[in-house]
Design a protein around this motif. Structure first.
Motif, PDB file in Angstrom:
ATOM      1  N   ARG A   1       3.841   7.946  12.143  1.00 57.09           N
ATOM      2  CA  ARG A   1       3.666   6.496  12.054  1.00 57.09           C
ATOM      3  C   ARG A   1       2.223   6.105  12.373  1.00 57.09           C
ATOM      4  N   LYS A   2       1.689   6.682  13.427  1.00 62.82           N
ATOM      5  CA  LYS A   2       0.315   6.380  13.841  1.00 62.82           C
ATOM      6  C   LYS A   2      -0.676   6.782  12.755  1.00 62.82           C
ATOM      7  N   TYR A   3      -0.474   7.959  12.170  1.00 63.11           N
ATOM      8  CA  TYR A   3      -1.375   8.421  11.115  1.00 63.11           C
ATOM      9  C   TYR A   3      -1.283   7.514   9.883  1.00 63.11           C
ATOM     10  N   MET A   4      -0.075   7.090   9.524  1.00 66.15           N
ATOM     11  CA  MET A   4       0.104   6.197   8.377  1.00 66.15           C
ATOM     12  C   MET A   4      -0.652   4.883   8.586  1.00 66.15           C
ATOM     13  N   LEU A   5      -0.589   4.360   9.791  1.00 68.77           N
ATOM     14  CA  LEU A   5      -1.300   3.107  10.100  1.00 68.77           C
ATOM     15  C   LEU A   5      -2.817   3.299  10.029  1.00 68.77           C
ATOM     16  N   GLU A   6      -3.291   4.432  10.536  1.00 71.97           N
ATOM     17  CA  GLU A   6      -4.726   4.717  10.489  1.00 71.97           C
ATOM     18  C   GLU A   6      -5.200   4.890   9.053  1.00 71.97           C
ATOM     19  N   PHE A   7      -4.409   5.568   8.244  1.00 76.63           N
ATOM     20  CA  PHE A   7      -4.770   5.786   6.840  1.00 76.63           C
ATOM     21  C   PHE A   7      -4.759   4.464   6.088  1.00 76.63           C
ATOM     22  N   LEU A   8      -3.805   3.606   6.401  1.00 77.71           N
ATOM     23  CA  LEU A   8      -3.741   2.269   5.797  1.00 77.71           C
ATOM     24  C   LEU A   8      -5.001   1.452   6.140  1.00 77.71           C
ATOM     25  N   ALA A   9      -5.344   1.459   7.414  1.00 84.95           N
ATOM     26  CA  ALA A   9      -6.512   0.678   7.843  1.00 84.95           C
ATOM     27  C   ALA A   9      -7.790   1.177   7.188  1.00 84.95           C
ATOM     28  N   LYS A  10      -7.877   2.479   6.971  1.00 82.50           N
ATOM     29  CA  LYS A  10      -9.076   3.083   6.383  1.00 82.50           C
ATOM     30  C   LYS A  10      -9.210   2.790   4.897  1.00 82.50           C
ATOM     31  N   ASN A  11      -8.062   2.644   4.212  1.00 87.53           N
ATOM     32  CA  ASN A  11      -8.105   2.593   2.757  1.00 87.53           C
ATOM     33  C   ASN A  11      -7.677   1.251   2.150  1.00 87.53           C
TER      34      ASN A  11
ATOM     35  N   ARG B   1      18.551   3.424   2.036  1.00 87.91           N
ATOM     36  CA  ARG B   1      17.425   4.246   2.476  1.00 87.91           C
ATOM     37  C   ARG B   1      17.899   5.336   3.446  1.00 87.91           C
ATOM     38  N   SER B   2      17.549   6.555   3.123  1.00 87.90           N
ATOM     39  CA  SER B   2      17.987   7.693   3.927  1.00 87.90           C
ATOM     40  C   SER B   2      17.337   7.718   5.302  1.00 87.90           C
ATOM     41  N   ARG B   3      18.140   8.113   6.305  1.00 85.31           N
ATOM     42  CA  ARG B   3      17.601   8.346   7.646  1.00 85.31           C
ATOM     43  C   ARG B   3      16.951   9.722   7.737  1.00 85.31           C
ATOM     44  N   MET B   4      17.331  10.613   6.836  1.00 83.62           N
ATOM     45  CA  MET B   4      16.901  12.008   6.915  1.00 83.62           C
ATOM     46  C   MET B   4      15.656  12.297   6.086  1.00 83.62           C
ATOM     47  N   ASN B   5      15.569  11.683   4.903  1.00 84.13           N
ATOM     48  CA  ASN B   5      14.476  11.970   3.974  1.00 84.13           C
ATOM     49  C   ASN B   5      13.852  10.660   3.527  1.00 84.13           C
ATOM     50  N   VAL B   6      12.641  10.392   3.987  1.00 82.98           N
ATOM     51  CA  VAL B   6      11.966   9.124   3.715  1.00 82.98           C
ATOM     52  C   VAL B   6      10.914   9.342   2.617  1.00 82.98           C
ATOM     53  N   PRO B   7      11.184   8.901   1.380  1.00 83.97           N
ATOM     54  CA  PRO B   7      10.208   9.075   0.304  1.00 83.97           C
ATOM     55  C   PRO B   7       9.351   7.822   0.135  1.00 83.97           C
ATOM     56  N   PHE B   8       8.083   7.995  -0.142  1.00 84.52           N
ATOM     57  CA  PHE B   8       7.247   6.845  -0.450  1.00 84.52           C
ATOM     58  C   PHE B   8       6.041   7.271  -1.284  1.00 84.52           C
ATOM     59  N   ARG B   9       5.497   6.307  -2.013  1.00 84.77           N
ATOM     60  CA  ARG B   9       4.278   6.509  -2.765  1.00 84.77           C
ATOM     61  C   ARG B   9       3.147   5.744  -2.076  1.00 84.77           C
ATOM     62  N   ILE B  10       1.921   6.091  -2.407  1.00 84.35           N
ATOM     63  CA  ILE B  10       0.755   5.392  -1.875  1.00 84.35           C
ATOM     64  C   ILE B  10       0.019   4.747  -3.041  1.00 84.35           C
TER      65      ILE B  10
ATOM     66  N   PHE C   1       0.857  -1.189   0.000  1.00 83.52           N
ATOM     67  CA  PHE C   1       0.000   0.000   0.000  1.00 83.52           C
ATOM     68  C   PHE C   1       0.894   1.240   0.000  1.00 83.52           C
ATOM     69  N   TYR C   2       1.889   1.217   0.891  1.00 83.85           N
ATOM     70  CA  TYR C   2       2.948   2.221   0.832  1.00 83.85           C
ATOM     71  C   TYR C   2       4.115   1.588   0.086  1.00 83.85           C
ATOM     72  N   TYR C   3       4.761   2.384  -0.763  1.00 80.50           N
ATOM     73  CA  TYR C   3       5.842   1.838  -1.588  1.00 80.50           C
ATOM     74  C   TYR C   3       7.047   2.764  -1.550  1.00 80.50           C
ATOM     75  N   CYS C   4       8.202   2.217  -1.195  1.00 83.60           N
ATOM     76  CA  CYS C   4       9.460   2.980  -1.221  1.00 83.60           C
ATOM     77  C   CYS C   4      10.322   2.429  -2.351  1.00 83.60           C
ATOM     78  N   PRO C   5      10.729   3.271  -3.292  1.00 84.40           N
ATOM     79  CA  PRO C   5      11.450   2.785  -4.473  1.00 84.40           C
ATOM     80  C   PRO C   5      12.921   2.451  -4.230  1.00 84.40           C
ATOM     81  N   LEU C   6      13.434   2.742  -3.059  1.00 83.46           N
ATOM     82  CA  LEU C   6      14.872   2.632  -2.816  1.00 83.46           C
ATOM     83  C   LEU C   6      15.299   1.231  -2.419  1.00 83.46           C
ATOM     84  N   GLU C   7      16.523   0.879  -2.811  1.00 84.30           N
ATOM     85  CA  GLU C   7      17.110  -0.347  -2.290  1.00 84.30           C
ATOM     86  C   GLU C   7      17.312  -0.182  -0.783  1.00 84.30           C
ATOM     87  N   ALA C   8      17.061  -1.242  -0.045  1.00 86.84           N
ATOM     88  CA  ALA C   8      17.009  -1.154   1.416  1.00 86.84           C
ATOM     89  C   ALA C   8      18.303  -0.639   2.033  1.00 86.84           C
ATOM     90  N   ASN C   9      19.447  -0.957   1.445  1.00 90.66           N
ATOM     91  CA  ASN C   9      20.724  -0.589   2.072  1.00 90.66           C
ATOM     92  C   ASN C   9      21.118   0.864   1.855  1.00 90.66           C
TER      93      ASN C   9
END
Length: 362
Positions: A351-361, A291-300, A281-289
């Motif tokens: 994090r809490k909001y992301m989980l709530e949005f996931l559960a809703k959609n 992944r930035s600690r400072m800037n977390v990009p993701f698509r929905i 549902f959430y998608y991060c395009p980056l290879e796991a090794n």
């Protein structure tokens, strides 16, 4: 309450803002604001020196390195690095892993030959295997960006150059983890991510690399002149430097760079955990090794994103006070910037909001 997840200019520690507010009209017993006093007066020069000393202490900068406070931001340093160093051999290696290192390579090509050590990919999602790099042993330097703010690619190692000076842009992750300064020839970082307001750039340069500037190098970008005059050849942005000094003092009070590094892992890991546990549902395009600690990009809604869901996500976040989560215009989606001033509790709110949005959609 507003939670600022902006990529830059970014959140400053509230504690620092309150200190600055208190001394805005009158700094100490000077009778005037830092914005009003002479940059060559005793009060300001002491503040200036203390800021540089704190930077040296926090980053454990060796004695054979100069610390400079320069203007022009990261973009100015793209030119300054080339103008000060590329003349050593006439060429430089650039490791391009995102938009900012690409811009730096383009700027450097105005002043000498630029060798891009890896082919340009369709998208920036990884750091290519060092075995694939085509390095020039005669290059004046190897340049890379330690954390690409737009794409979210962060290096988890320091490149080996076999003696060629290493230049790094640490604009968006400086002061977020310990750094072995001795591995680098030049480190630079514009302030508006982790260390203060926009308008000043921290530069750390090894002394043997000073004095090789091109004849056309402007005075304001000349490392040798800035170093000789202790970053006060021209009028510096005194108020901004005062705030940066306050931020450095705050970092020291937090427990230094190792403590902030652990906090950065806690914050980023909790967001990536939601992404990885969301069944795409959430998608991060980056290879796991990388992944930035400072800037977390993701698509929905998958790799290409569902713009309707993303707009709904952003609208709901803003209603909860979570600001500036929209991804960069060149990549779209969502981007949560988790710089030093963003607290673990604020990351937990996301994090809490992301989980709530996931559960809703879902």
């Amino acid at each position: 309450m507003v939670i600022n997840f902006g990529a830059g200019p970014a959140k400053l520690p509230r504690e620092v803002l309150l200190e600055v507010q208190k001394e805005l009209v009158e700094y100490g017993s000077s009778g005037m604001s830092v914005m009003e006093m002479s940059h060559r007066g005793t009060t300001y020069v002491k503040l200036h020196e203390e800021t540089l000393e704190l930077a040296r202490e926090l980053l454990k900068v060796p004695d054979n390195y100069k610390i400079l406070l320069m203007q022009g931001g990261g973009t100015g340093l793209f030119a300054a690095v080339a103008m000060n160093l590329i003349g050593r051999t006439g060429s430089a290696d650039y490791l391009v892993t995102g938009s900012w290192s690409a811009k730096a390579a383009k700027e450097a090509a105005k002043f000498g030959k630029v060798n891009q050590v890896v082919p340009k990919p369709a998208k920036y999602t990884c750091v290519p295997d060092p075995k694939s790099w085509k390095l020039d042993p005669k290059a004046s330097y190897l340049y890379y960006c330690d954390n690409e703010t737009i794409e979210g690619v962060e290096f988890n190692f320091v490149p080996e150059t076999n003696g060629v000076p290493l230049v790094v842009d640490m604009s968006s992750n400086i002061m977020s983890r310990p750094v072995d300064i001795k591995k680098f020839g030049v480190i630079f970082a514009c302030a508006q991510k982790n260390i203060g307001p926009s308008g000043i750039t921290l530069v750390i340069v090894r002394e043997d690399l000073i004095g090789h500037q091109l004849p056309t190098t402007p005075t304001i970008l000349d490392f040798s002149i800035v170093a000789k005059d202790n970053s006060i050849n021209n009028t510096p942005p005194t108020f901004i430097i005062a705030v940066v000094g306050r931020v450095f003092a705050w970092i020291k009070r937090q427990g230094g760079l190792q403590k902030l590094y652990q906090d950065s892992l806690t914050k980023s890991n909790m967001i990536y955990a939601v992404v990885d546990g969301s069944k795409s549902f959430y998608y991060c395009p980056l290879e796991a090794n990388v992944r930035s600690r400072m800037n977390v990009p993701f698509r929905i809604g998958g790799p290409s994103g569902n713009e309707t869901l993303e707009k709904e996500f952003l609208k709901g976040a803003e209603q909860l006070g979570m600001q500036q989560l929209k991804g960069h215009r060149s990549v779209g989606g969502i981007r949560a910037s988790l710089y030093n001033a963003v607290t673990i509790e604020e990351a937990e709110s996301l994090r809490k909001y992301m989980l709530e949005f996931l559960a809703k959609n879902s």
